[in-house]
Design a protein around this motif. Structure first.
Motif, PDB file in Angstrom:
ATOM      1  N   PHE A  11       0.776  -1.092   0.100  1.00  0.00           N
ATOM      2  CA  PHE A  11       0.301  -0.093   0.377  1.00  0.00           C
ATOM      3  C   PHE A  11       0.578   1.285   0.248  1.00  0.00           C
ATOM      4  CE2 PHE A  11      -2.792  -3.028   2.205  1.00  0.00           C
ATOM      5  CZ  PHE A  11      -3.647  -3.503   1.497  1.00  0.00           C
ATOM      6  N   ASP A  12       2.039   1.322   0.153  1.00  0.00           N
ATOM      7  CA  ASP A  12       2.950   1.970  -0.175  1.00  0.00           C
ATOM      8  C   ASP A  12       4.297   1.819  -0.656  1.00  0.00           C
ATOM      9  OD1 ASP A  12       4.485   4.779   0.615  1.00  0.00           O
ATOM     10  OD2 ASP A  12       4.206   4.443   2.737  1.00  0.00           O
ATOM     11  N   VAL A  13       4.469   2.760  -1.317  1.00  0.00           N
ATOM     12  CA  VAL A  13       6.359   2.320  -1.811  1.00  0.00           C
ATOM     13  C   VAL A  13       6.803   2.666  -0.958  1.00  0.00           C
ATOM     14  CG1 VAL A  13       5.833   4.600  -3.294  1.00  0.00           C
ATOM     15  CG2 VAL A  13       6.950   2.561  -4.539  1.00  0.00           C
ATOM     16  N   ASN A  14       6.997   3.964  -0.614  1.00  0.00           N
ATOM     17  CA  ASN A  14       8.165   4.034   0.302  1.00  0.00           C
ATOM     18  C   ASN A  14       8.033   2.790   1.639  1.00  0.00           C
ATOM     19  OD1 ASN A  14       8.512   6.824  -0.818  1.00  0.00           O
ATOM     20  ND2 ASN A  14       7.075   7.404   0.424  1.00  0.00           N
ATOM     21  N   ALA A  15       7.705   2.224   2.070  1.00  0.00           N
ATOM     22  CA  ALA A  15       7.421   1.058   3.737  1.00  0.00           C
ATOM     23  C   ALA A  15       8.580   0.622   2.385  1.00  0.00           C
ATOM     24  CB  ALA A  15       6.322   0.567   3.258  1.00  0.00           C
ATOM     25  N   PRO A  16       9.699  -0.060   3.720  1.00  0.00           N
ATOM     26  CA  PRO A  16      11.164  -0.992   3.491  1.00  0.00           C
ATOM     27  C   PRO A  16      10.147  -2.878   2.965  1.00  0.00           C
ATOM     28  CG  PRO A  16      10.428  -0.661   5.684  1.00  0.00           C
ATOM     29  CD  PRO A  16       9.491   0.137   5.609  1.00  0.00           C
ATOM     30  N   ASP A  17      10.887  -3.082   1.979  1.00  0.00           N
ATOM     31  CA  ASP A  17      10.149  -5.003   2.817  1.00  0.00           C
ATOM     32  C   ASP A  17      12.038  -5.706   2.389  1.00  0.00           C
ATOM     33  OD1 ASP A  17      10.489  -5.672  -1.333  1.00  0.00           O
ATOM     34  OD2 ASP A  17      10.286  -3.858  -0.401  1.00  0.00           O
ATOM     35  N   ASP A  37      13.129   4.936  14.710  1.00  0.00           N
ATOM     36  CA  ASP A  37      12.443   3.684  14.479  1.00  0.00           C
ATOM     37  C   ASP A  37      12.911   2.985  13.769  1.00  0.00           C
ATOM     38  OD1 ASP A  37      11.659   5.661  11.900  1.00  0.00           O
ATOM     39  OD2 ASP A  37       9.972   5.368  12.449  1.00  0.00           O
ATOM     40  N   LEU A  38      13.893   3.238  12.889  1.00  0.00           N
ATOM     41  CA  LEU A  38      14.566   1.476  12.294  1.00  0.00           C
ATOM     42  C   LEU A  38      14.855   0.144  13.029  1.00  0.00           C
ATOM     43  CD1 LEU A  38      16.586   3.984  10.298  1.00  0.00           C
ATOM     44  CD2 LEU A  38      15.530   2.528   9.429  1.00  0.00           C
ATOM     45  N   THR A  39      14.542  -0.688  12.336  1.00  0.00           N
ATOM     46  CA  THR A  39      14.769  -1.650  12.669  1.00  0.00           C
ATOM     47  C   THR A  39      15.970  -2.200  12.239  1.00  0.00           C
ATOM     48  OG1 THR A  39      13.536  -2.703  11.454  1.00  0.00           O
ATOM     49  CG2 THR A  39      13.076  -2.019  13.598  1.00  0.00           C
ATOM     50  N   THR A  40      16.317  -3.801  12.537  1.00  0.00           N
ATOM     51  CA  THR A  40      17.744  -4.175  12.005  1.00  0.00           C
ATOM     52  C   THR A  40      17.234  -4.805  10.792  1.00  0.00           C
ATOM     53  OG1 THR A  40      18.509  -5.123  14.324  1.00  0.00           O
ATOM     54  CG2 THR A  40      19.226  -6.457  12.304  1.00  0.00           C
ATOM     55  N   ILE A  41      15.772  -5.272  10.901  1.00  0.00           N
ATOM     56  CA  ILE A  41      15.645  -5.608   9.337  1.00  0.00           C
ATOM     57  C   ILE A  41      15.020  -4.588   8.372  1.00  0.00           C
ATOM     58  CG2 ILE A  41      13.556  -6.983   8.438  1.00  0.00           C
ATOM     59  CD1 ILE A  41      12.428  -7.656  11.515  1.00  0.00           C
ATOM     60  N   ASP A  42      15.036  -3.636   8.885  1.00  0.00           N
ATOM     61  CA  ASP A  42      15.141  -1.942   8.163  1.00  0.00           C
ATOM     62  C   ASP A  42      16.389  -2.091   7.493  1.00  0.00           C
ATOM     63  OD1 ASP A  42      11.816  -1.910   8.242  1.00  0.00           O
ATOM     64  OD2 ASP A  42      12.147  -0.135  10.299  1.00  0.00           O
ATOM     65  N   LEU A  43      17.149  -1.492   8.528  1.00  0.00           N
ATOM     66  CA  LEU A  43      18.555  -1.456   7.628  1.00  0.00           C
ATOM     67  C   LEU A  43      18.819  -2.582   6.384  1.00  0.00           C
ATOM     68  CD1 LEU A  43      20.191  -0.556  11.092  1.00  0.00           C
ATOM     69  CD2 LEU A  43      19.618   1.319   9.146  1.00  0.00           C
ATOM     70  N   LEU A  44      18.272  -3.835   7.237  1.00  0.00           N
ATOM     71  CA  LEU A  44      19.048  -4.906   5.807  1.00  0.00           C
ATOM     72  C   LEU A  44      17.973  -5.230   4.840  1.00  0.00           C
ATOM     73  CD1 LEU A  44      20.260  -8.167   6.053  1.00  0.00           C
ATOM     74  CD2 LEU A  44      18.067  -9.064   6.621  1.00  0.00           C
ATOM     75  N   ALA A  45      16.667  -4.042   5.032  1.00  0.00           N
ATOM     76  CA  ALA A  45      16.005  -3.652   3.715  1.00  0.00           C
ATOM     77  C   ALA A  45      16.887  -3.223   2.466  1.00  0.00           C
ATOM     78  CB  ALA A  45      14.797  -3.907   3.280  1.00  0.00           C
ATOM     79  N   PHE A  46      16.999  -2.055   3.401  1.00  0.00           N
ATOM     80  CA  PHE A  46      18.373  -0.798   3.139  1.00  0.00           C
ATOM     81  C   PHE A  46      18.913  -1.299   2.281  1.00  0.00           C
ATOM     82  CE2 PHE A  46      15.094   1.568   5.570  1.00  0.00           C
ATOM     83  CZ  PHE A  46      13.570   2.771   4.774  1.00  0.00           C
TER      84      PHE A  46
END
Length: 304
Positions: free
Chosen positions: A140-146, A206-215
């Motif tokens: 629903f949001d292109v800015n969200a990390p995946d 609010d960055l998590t480890t999974i967010d950093l892994l995605a980026f």
């Protein structure tokens, strides 16, 4: 008839009848003796002997059904308890519920995200949408990390690296495994370095480890584009395409992490001056500048 011995020494023996007296008494048209009556009597006596044993006592069926139901209920309760314990222990180390969020993508999101990674210059709104203090799903949001695009990009990078090594007659399972292991180790080291930097700078984000892994995994898209262009059009195309993708990932990381690391300034709508915010800005630029370095380091030897 009996014949005497002829001059040639031959003698004809009389025909001997082999039927016994009982068969002579029976019908001449019957070829075999009928034993069906004897067999039926034997089976009848056998059934009479086994009947009482097979029947058992009258309460046996009444006791077997409750015991089987009790065993099934006990087994199902043990299975449910084991599943709950496994889910709790597994979720303690691997947040399965959180991972589902990062894989909630669709085809439209993947297409838009790939376009944003290759051409981020015209994109204006970089903020992640929230719904009741919870970020919306990536579809629903292109800015969200995946994690779908980084995972698929990493696998595709390994396959493209194997193809590049094969075109150079340098392919071997050991070399391809070393290439994949090297890329994975550099990715883990990059995430750990960013986590350590955030801890030292004391950034509330609010960055998590999974967010950093995605980026950190988004750079594999540009690496694939560069290697494929080099394999098709030669080394100059590799440098041009990789240069474009490096600039794109730098802009993407800068604009994305700026809202995450400079949350106080973004919330107030202005840049807050101070040593801490300068450190945050330097950290953001360092993370973004490290992406082109890794992209070149992991691909330059694949194109010749």
């Amino acid at each position: 008839m009996d014949y005497a011995v002829t001059q040639k020494g031959f003698r004809h023996q009389p025909n001997v009848r082999l039927r016994n007296s009982s068969m002579e008494v029976s019908d001449g048209n019957q070829l075999f003796e009928d034993t069906s009556g004897c067999g039926s009597e034997t089976s009848h006596h056998r059934n009479q002997r086994s009947g009482p044993q097979a029947a058992g006592f009258p309460g046996q069926s009444m006791l077997s059904e409750p015991m089987s139901n009790l065993a099934m209920a006990y087994g199902s309760s043990l299975a449910s308890q084991g599943k709950e314990m496994m889910d709790k222990n597994l979720d303690r180390f691997i947040p399965i519920s959180k991972l589902k969020y990062y894989f909630a993508v669709d085809t439209v999101y993947v297409g838009k995200k790939l376009g944003l990674l290759v051409f981020p210059y015209m994109h204006e709104n970089w903020e992640v949408s929230y719904q009741q203090d919870t970020p919306v799903a990536p579809r629903f949001d292109v800015n969200a990390p995946d994690l779908y695009i980084p995972a698929m990009s990493f696998i595709t990078y390994v396959l493209v690296a194997g193809l590049a090594l094969g075109t150079q007659n340098r392919f071997s399972p050991e070399l391809l495994g070393g290439q994949a292991s090297s890329a994975l180790v550099w990715l883990i080291m990059e995430v750990l370095a960013v986590l350590l930097s955030l801890y030292l700078v004391t950034v509330n984000t609010d960055l998590t480890t999974i967010d950093l892994l995605a980026f950190a995994g988004y750079k594999y898209v540009g690496m694939i584009v560069g290697v494929v262009a080099g394999l098709i059009f030669g080394r100059p195309a590799y440098y041009l395409s990789l240069l474009w993708c490096c600039a794109a990932i730098f802009v993407f990381m800068t604009r994305t992490l700026r809202l995450k690391l400079l949350s106080e300034a973004a919330a107030e709508g202005r840049l807050v001056r101070g040593a801490r915010n300068q450190l945050r800005m330097y950290l953001t630029m360092s993370i973004a500048a490290a992406q082109p370095v890794f992209m070149y380091w992991l691909t330059y030897h694949l194109v010749r």
